[in-house]
Motif scaffolding. Structure first.
Motif, PDB file in Angstrom:
ATOM      1  N   GLY A 189      32.414  59.111  21.375  1.00 39.88           N
ATOM      2  CA  GLY A 189      33.228  59.476  22.540  1.00 39.88           C
ATOM      3  C   GLY A 189      34.391  60.380  22.195  1.00 39.88           C
ATOM      4  N   GLY A 210      38.694  62.827  26.648  1.00 39.02           N
ATOM      5  CA  GLY A 210      39.515  61.687  27.054  1.00 39.02           C
ATOM      6  C   GLY A 210      40.126  60.885  25.916  1.00 39.02           C
ATOM      7  N   GLY A 243      28.179  62.287  18.892  1.00 37.16           N
ATOM      8  CA  GLY A 243      28.219  62.654  20.306  1.00 37.16           C
ATOM      9  C   GLY A 243      27.130  63.651  20.655  1.00 37.16           C
ATOM     10  N   ASP A 269      22.522  61.316  21.582  1.00 33.24           N
ATOM     11  CA  ASP A 269      22.729  60.810  22.933  1.00 33.24           C
ATOM     12  C   ASP A 269      22.694  59.290  22.826  1.00 33.24           C
ATOM     13  OD1 ASP A 269      22.466  59.864  25.519  1.00 33.24           O
ATOM     14  OD2 ASP A 269      21.290  61.588  26.179  1.00 33.24           O
ATOM     15  N   LEU A 270      23.815  58.649  23.111  1.00 28.22           N
ATOM     16  CA  LEU A 270      23.917  57.205  22.898  1.00 28.22           C
ATOM     17  C   LEU A 270      23.045  56.392  23.860  1.00 28.22           C
ATOM     18  CD1 LEU A 270      27.749  57.040  22.234  1.00 28.22           C
ATOM     19  CD2 LEU A 270      25.951  56.537  20.568  1.00 28.22           C
ATOM     20  N   ALA A 276      36.660  48.279  25.714  1.00 31.03           N
ATOM     21  CA  ALA A 276      36.115  47.627  26.914  1.00 31.03           C
ATOM     22  C   ALA A 276      36.878  48.190  28.109  1.00 31.03           C
ATOM     23  CB  ALA A 276      36.250  46.111  26.797  1.00 31.03           C
ATOM     24  N   SER A 277      37.329  47.337  29.014  1.00 28.98           N
ATOM     25  CA  SER A 277      38.079  47.805  30.184  1.00 28.98           C
ATOM     26  C   SER A 277      38.636  46.604  30.929  1.00 28.98           C
ATOM     27  CB  SER A 277      37.149  48.582  31.122  1.00 28.98           C
ATOM     28  OG  SER A 277      37.792  48.836  32.362  1.00 28.98           O
ATOM     29  N   TYR A 326      29.063  48.870  35.576  1.00 32.42           N
ATOM     30  CA  TYR A 326      30.136  49.225  34.632  1.00 32.42           C
ATOM     31  C   TYR A 326      30.972  47.996  34.266  1.00 32.42           C
ATOM     32  CZ  TYR A 326      34.301  51.541  32.728  1.00 32.42           C
ATOM     33  OH  TYR A 326      35.344  51.932  31.916  1.00 32.42           O
ATOM     34  N   LYS A 357      31.258  46.058  30.580  1.00 28.99           N
ATOM     35  CA  LYS A 357      32.508  45.934  29.821  1.00 28.99           C
ATOM     36  C   LYS A 357      32.828  44.471  29.519  1.00 28.99           C
ATOM     37  CE  LYS A 357      33.450  50.253  29.212  1.00 28.99           C
ATOM     38  NZ  LYS A 357      33.459  50.807  27.850  1.00 28.99           N
ATOM     39  N   ARG A 384      43.937  51.922  34.107  1.00 29.61           N
ATOM     40  CA  ARG A 384      43.650  53.267  34.633  1.00 29.61           C
ATOM     41  C   ARG A 384      44.196  54.359  33.710  1.00 29.61           C
ATOM     42  NH1 ARG A 384      46.566  53.565  39.997  1.00 29.61           N
ATOM     43  NH2 ARG A 384      48.242  52.853  38.662  1.00 29.61           N
ATOM     44  N   LYS A 435      37.797  62.035  32.677  1.00 24.64           N
ATOM     45  CA  LYS A 435      36.652  62.355  33.539  1.00 24.64           C
ATOM     46  C   LYS A 435      36.029  61.078  34.092  1.00 24.64           C
ATOM     47  CE  LYS A 435      34.230  64.528  30.443  1.00 24.64           C
ATOM     48  NZ  LYS A 435      33.109  65.104  29.725  1.00 24.64           N
ATOM     49  N   ARG A 477      37.391  58.176  34.615  1.00 24.70           N
ATOM     50  CA  ARG A 477      38.234  57.564  35.656  1.00 24.70           C
ATOM     51  C   ARG A 477      38.072  58.310  36.980  1.00 24.70           C
ATOM     52  NH1 ARG A 477      40.556  52.954  37.527  1.00 24.70           N
ATOM     53  NH2 ARG A 477      41.814  53.609  39.276  1.00 24.70           N
TER      54      ARG A 477
HETATM   55  N1  LIG Z   1      39.686  56.157  31.792  1.00 16.64           N
HETATM   56  C1  LIG Z   1      39.898  54.896  32.134  1.00 16.64           C
HETATM   57  O1  LIG Z   1      40.585  54.600  33.127  1.00 16.64           O
HETATM   58  C2  LIG Z   1      39.300  53.806  31.317  1.00 16.64           C
HETATM   59  C3  LIG Z   1      39.736  52.492  31.545  1.00 16.64           C
HETATM   60  C4  LIG Z   1      39.178  51.483  30.793  1.00 16.64           C
HETATM   61  C5  LIG Z   1      38.227  51.770  29.828  1.00 16.64           C
HETATM   62  N2  LIG Z   1      37.825  53.051  29.618  1.00 16.64           N
HETATM   63  C6  LIG Z   1      36.834  53.294  28.585  1.00 16.64           C
HETATM   64  O2  LIG Z   1      37.360  54.243  27.677  1.00 16.64           O
HETATM   65  C7  LIG Z   1      36.276  54.838  26.973  1.00 16.64           C
HETATM   66  C8  LIG Z   1      36.476  56.353  26.915  1.00 16.64           C
HETATM   67  O3  LIG Z   1      36.301  56.880  28.221  1.00 16.64           O
HETATM   68  P1  LIG Z   1      37.287  57.956  28.842  1.00 16.64           P
HETATM   69  O4  LIG Z   1      38.001  57.302  29.935  1.00 16.64           O
HETATM   70  O5  LIG Z   1      38.043  58.635  27.781  1.00 16.64           O
HETATM   71  O6  LIG Z   1      36.230  58.918  29.561  1.00 16.64           O
HETATM   72  P2  LIG Z   1      35.695  60.383  29.233  1.00 16.64           P
HETATM   73  O7  LIG Z   1      36.808  61.326  29.056  1.00 16.64           O
HETATM   74  O8  LIG Z   1      34.702  60.645  30.312  1.00 16.64           O
HETATM   75  O9  LIG Z   1      34.971  60.210  27.822  1.00 16.64           O
HETATM   76  C9  LIG Z   1      33.767  59.505  27.688  1.00 16.64           C
HETATM   77  C10 LIG Z   1      33.128  59.927  26.390  1.00 16.64           C
HETATM   78  O10 LIG Z   1      31.900  59.179  26.203  1.00 16.64           O
HETATM   79  C11 LIG Z   1      30.867  60.111  25.902  1.00 16.64           C
HETATM   80  N3  LIG Z   1      29.541  59.681  26.337  1.00 16.64           N
HETATM   81  C12 LIG Z   1      29.177  59.212  27.551  1.00 16.64           C
HETATM   82  N4  LIG Z   1      27.849  59.020  27.600  1.00 16.64           N
HETATM   83  C13 LIG Z   1      27.369  59.391  26.388  1.00 16.64           C
HETATM   84  C14 LIG Z   1      26.063  59.437  25.801  1.00 16.64           C
HETATM   85  N5  LIG Z   1      24.976  59.084  26.511  1.00 16.64           N
HETATM   86  N6  LIG Z   1      25.927  59.858  24.538  1.00 16.64           N
HETATM   87  C15 LIG Z   1      27.001  60.252  23.822  1.00 16.64           C
HETATM   88  N7  LIG Z   1      28.270  60.236  24.305  1.00 16.64           N
HETATM   89  C16 LIG Z   1      28.430  59.807  25.572  1.00 16.64           C
HETATM   90  C17 LIG Z   1      31.267  61.358  26.682  1.00 16.64           C
HETATM   91  O11 LIG Z   1      30.543  62.451  26.208  1.00 16.64           O
HETATM   92  P3  LIG Z   1      29.752  63.419  27.234  1.00 16.64           P
HETATM   93  O12 LIG Z   1      30.738  64.475  27.615  1.00 16.64           O
HETATM   94  O13 LIG Z   1      28.608  63.916  26.443  1.00 16.64           O
HETATM   95  O14 LIG Z   1      29.314  62.577  28.414  1.00 16.64           O
HETATM   96  C18 LIG Z   1      32.767  61.406  26.412  1.00 16.64           C
HETATM   97  O15 LIG Z   1      33.035  61.989  25.173  1.00 16.64           O
HETATM   98  C19 LIG Z   1      35.002  54.418  27.707  1.00 16.64           C
HETATM   99  O16 LIG Z   1      34.378  53.378  27.000  1.00 16.64           O
HETATM  100  C20 LIG Z   1      35.534  53.907  29.026  1.00 16.64           C
HETATM  101  O17 LIG Z   1      34.670  52.976  29.624  1.00 16.64           O
HETATM  102  C21 LIG Z   1      38.343  54.078  30.345  1.00 16.64           C
END
Ligand SMILES: NC(=O)c1ccc[n+]([C@@H]2O[C@H](COP(=O)([O-])OP(=O)(O)OC[C@H]3O[C@@H](n4cnc5c(N)ncnc54)[C@H](OP(=O)(O)O)[C@@H]3O)[C@@H](O)[C@H]2O)c1
Length: 236
Positions: free
Chosen positions: A8, A12, A34, A62-63, A139-140, A153, A157, A185, A189, A191
């Motif tokens: 990831g 983000g 990634g 691809d995960l 997690a979340s 989702y 988590k 929060r 992307k 979120r």
């Molecule tokens: N943002 C929030 O409010 C929030 C809150 C709680 C927890 N989280 C958690 O934080 C973590 C990071 O998310 P983020 O918020 O930073 O979102 P993000 O900016 O959308 O980043 C998600 C990352 O996961 C990668 N990913 C998704 N599907 C994939 C796949 N099939 N294979 C390889 N890579 C994949 C994405 O790569 P691609 O560009 O290739 O899709 C991206 O690099 C996640 O586990 C999310 O659930 C986020």
């Protein structure tokens, strides 16, 4: 030589964490997993401001295909040496209500959010058990609090929280600490897909979460593994 494996990292929270780790010099080498070439190259470029290019390598995966993980981890171990840290940061969401969620969507969410971290932990621990190390899973708060419309989702988590706590006890004998963070929060992307109308400037930024992650996996932290650590910024 210490090696950190990160998923990831292209966007983000993962991107902010990878750059901060490189900046702080926490590890000697970085194995970045990634699929999104443009984003990944961009983060890689930022990291090379602080770490020489021969110490950072991208592994394309691809995960949603966790069955490919054993070969990738073996390759990482052969090329980068001992694996000391694993950061499962990648995440996926397709928020839908029960009656509109398809089995395919549910399965894809679990493949990325649960099966891939499980396989990465299993494969990395095969090596890490000889040296000890740290694993951190993202997690979340959605995994703890009911979120109507986020069934796949939120439940995925909850599984990440449970896996982390189970493995804290199981892996202690190898000197491996397992951390679990549950951000609230955060402006990314992912979120945006969960809350499209929200103003991203009013919520936590990826760098806020990255700072906590880097502290947890740093050398001075020894007491917060095994807990579900909520990361939430007070609203001012
Ligand atoms: N943002 C929030 O409010 C929030 C809150 C709680 C927890 N989280 C958690 O934080 C973590 C990071 O998310 P983020 O918020 O930073 O979102 P993000 O900016 O959308 O980043 C998600 C990352 O996961 C990668 N990913 C998704 N599907 C994939 C796949 N099939 N294979 C390889 N890579 C994949 C994405 O790569 P691609 O560009 O290739 O899709 C991206 O690099 C996640 O586990 C999310 O659930 C986020």
């Amino acid at each position: 030589m210490s090696t950190c494996v990160i998923t990831g990292f292209g966007a983000g929270i993962g991107r902010a964490t990878a750059i901060k780790l490189a900046q702080d010099g926490l590890f000697d080498k970085y194995a970045l997993i990634g699929r999104n070439e443009k984003d990944m190259n961009n983060t890689w470029g930022e990291m090379t401001r602080f770490v020489s290019t021969d110490r950072i390598k991208i592994y394309y995966l691809d995960l949603s295909k966790p069955e490919l993980i054993p070969a990738i981890v073996e390759e990482i171990h052969n090329e980068m040496g001992d694996i000391n840290c694993l950061l499962n940061i990648a995440g996926y969401t397709d928020p839908k209500s029960l009656l509109t969620t398809t089995l395919d969507s549910f399965e894809l969410t679990y493949r990325v959010n649960v099966f891939a971290p499980f396989m990465l932990m299993r494969e990395c621990v095969k090596y890490m058990k000889n040296t000890g190390g740290k694993i951190l899973n993202v997690a979340s708060t959605a995994g703890m609090t009911p979120r109507p419309g986020w069934l796949s989702y939120a439940s995925s988590k909850a599984a990440v929280i449970s896996m982390s706590q189970t493995l804290t006890a199981e892996l202690a004998e190898y000197g491996i600490s397992v951390y679990c963070v549950s951000p609230g929060r955060c402006a990314t992307k992912l979120r945006k897909r969960l809350a499209p109308d929200e103003d991203p400037t009013t919520i936590m930024q990826p760098e806020d979460v990255a700072g906590v992650i880097c502290n947890l996996i740093g050398p001075n932290e020894c007491c917060l593994d095994g807990q579900n650590i909520v990361i939430r910024k007070a609203v001012k």
